[in-house]
Design a protein around this motif. Sequence first.
Motif, mmCIF file in Angstrom:
data_model
loop_
_atom_site.group_PDB
_atom_site.id
_atom_site.type_symbol
_atom_site.label_atom_id
_atom_site.label_comp_id
_atom_site.label_asym_id
_atom_site.label_seq_id
_atom_site.Cartn_x
_atom_site.Cartn_y
_atom_site.Cartn_z
ATOM 1 N N SER A 178 0.844 -1.196 0.000
ATOM 2 C CA SER A 178 0.000 0.000 0.000
ATOM 3 C C SER A 178 0.875 1.240 0.000
ATOM 4 C CB SER A 178 -0.984 0.060 1.174
ATOM 5 O OG SER A 178 -0.791 -0.932 2.102
ATOM 6 N N ASP B 50 -6.965 4.282 5.545
ATOM 7 C CA ASP B 50 -6.021 3.168 5.486
ATOM 8 C C ASP B 50 -6.536 2.048 6.387
ATOM 9 O OD1 ASP B 50 -3.886 1.402 5.671
ATOM 10 O OD2 ASP B 50 -2.368 2.983 5.799
ATOM 11 N N TYR C 136 -5.479 -2.889 8.858
ATOM 12 C CA TYR C 136 -5.805 -3.837 9.941
ATOM 13 C C TYR C 136 -7.294 -4.169 10.032
ATOM 14 C CZ TYR C 136 -1.084 -2.579 11.204
ATOM 15 O OH TYR C 136 0.262 -2.371 11.156
ATOM 16 N N THR D 189 -4.328 -4.173 2.404
ATOM 17 C CA THR D 189 -3.035 -4.789 2.091
ATOM 18 C C THR D 189 -3.065 -6.297 2.286
ATOM 19 O OG1 THR D 189 -0.680 -4.789 2.658
ATOM 20 C CG2 THR D 189 -2.189 -4.402 4.464
ATOM 21 N N SER E 177 -0.381 -7.593 3.476
ATOM 22 C CA SER E 177 0.764 -7.749 4.384
ATOM 23 C C SER E 177 0.405 -8.205 5.797
ATOM 24 C CB SER E 177 1.519 -6.421 4.497
ATOM 25 O OG SER E 177 2.033 -6.030 3.254
ATOM 26 N N LYS E 178 -0.822 -8.035 6.234
ATOM 27 C CA LYS E 178 -1.134 -8.305 7.641
ATOM 28 C C LYS E 178 -2.031 -9.537 7.775
ATOM 29 C CE LYS E 178 1.354 -4.731 8.269
ATOM 30 N NZ LYS E 178 1.012 -3.323 8.286
#
Length: 350
Positions: free
Chosen positions: A81, A180, A183, A207, A209-210
Motif C-alpha cells: 500500500s 487506510d 488492519y 493490504t 501484508s497483515k
Amino acid sequence: MSDINSLIRKNIRMLTPYSSAKDEFDSSEENILLDANENSIGSVSDYTANRYPDHLQKKLKKILSDTKNIDPGKIFLGNGSDEAIDLLIRAFCEPRREKIMILPPTYGMYEVCAAVNDVGVVEAPLTGFFDIDLSEIARKTDPSVKLIFICSPNNPSANCFDPDMMASLLKEFQGIVIIDEAYIDFAPDKSWLSNLDEYDNLVVLQTFSKAWGMANIRLGMAFASEEIIDVLNKIKYPYNINGPAQEIAIQALNQPDRQEEMVNGILKQRGKLAMELDKLPVVGKIYPSEANFLLVKVTSASKVYKHLLKDKIIVRDRSKMHLCEECIRITVGTAEQNKRLIESLKGLVD
Ligand SMILES: *Cc1c(COP(=O)(O)O)cnc(C)c1O
C-alpha cells in the motif's frame, strides 16, 4: 466535495502515460511475441519468468472484485500500500505548494512519502482518547491541503475511529480522504469499501501484508472511484506487480477460509496476551486493540525495550510519538512467542 479532475496536478492531468507493447495485444498463447525485447528462449531461473507480467493484473482483479464486491475498474494494485500512498501524493499534491494532513500518532509512511515529494504535512493530532478532533482538522484545513490520511484501525493506537466523524469529514473536506484499512480484518468494524459509491473523494487502502500473511510479496490495494484509479494507473511503473506476486495472491484469494482461520487464531492470542500482560507490574495500561498488535504503556519503555532485546525479542518503542509516552507496540505472536515474551517480562524488576 469538489470535482476530482480539478484536484489532480496539471502536469499529471496532461500526461500521456507510457504505452507498453502489451497494451495493444493479448499475450495469449497463439501469438508469437516479438514485441517487447524479452528473452524468447526462456529464463535462467527455474521459475519461468521471461515474459513481462500483466500490467493491469486483470485475473487477480477479477477475483478481488468478486471477493470484495467492487468493480475491477475501482481497484488499483500497488507494490505494497506504500506505493499507493506515494502515488496519491504525487498525483494530487504540487511540491512545495500543497500539503497532506495526518492525524498523529499515526503510520509513519504518510509523512515520509510527503517529504520525499517535497510536499508539506499539516498535523491535526488525535484527542487524548485517540479520537479524531474534527474542530482541529477544520482549523488546520485550507485549500492547499489536498489529502487527509486516516488510519483506522490506527497504527499505533490500535483503535477504529468513529464512523460518523469520518463520514462528516468525507462530506465536508474539499480534497481526497484516504482511509487506510491495513488492519480492518482484525476489527469488528465494517470496512468503508461498502460506502465507495457514496463518496467520490474516498480512497480505501488495504493490504496483503497483515491478515493475509503475505508481507513478503509486497501487494497493496487501493479502492476508489474510477477517476482516481485511472490516475494511479496512469502514473505507476508499468509492471509494478510481478508475476509471482499476482499468482500467490490469486492462490490466497481462492482460500478465504484459511485467512479467516488465521485471523481468528491471532485474535485469540491477542486476548490471551493482553490478559497475561495485565498481570505484570511493569505494565501500566493496555489500550483496547482492534488490530494484530497491542499498544502497552509500561513503567519505562526504553528499559522494557532493552530488556526484551537481550532475550532476542524485538518490539517497537513508540514513546516518542504523540500521546504514546512510555508506550511499546507489540505484534501478537504465536502462542509460543507470546509465552516467551511474558516470561522475559516477568524477569524485569525495576
Ligand atoms: C503495515 C501497514 C501498511 C501496509 O503497508 P504495505 O506496504 O502494504 O506492506 C499500511 N498502512 C499501515 C497503517 C500499516 O500499519
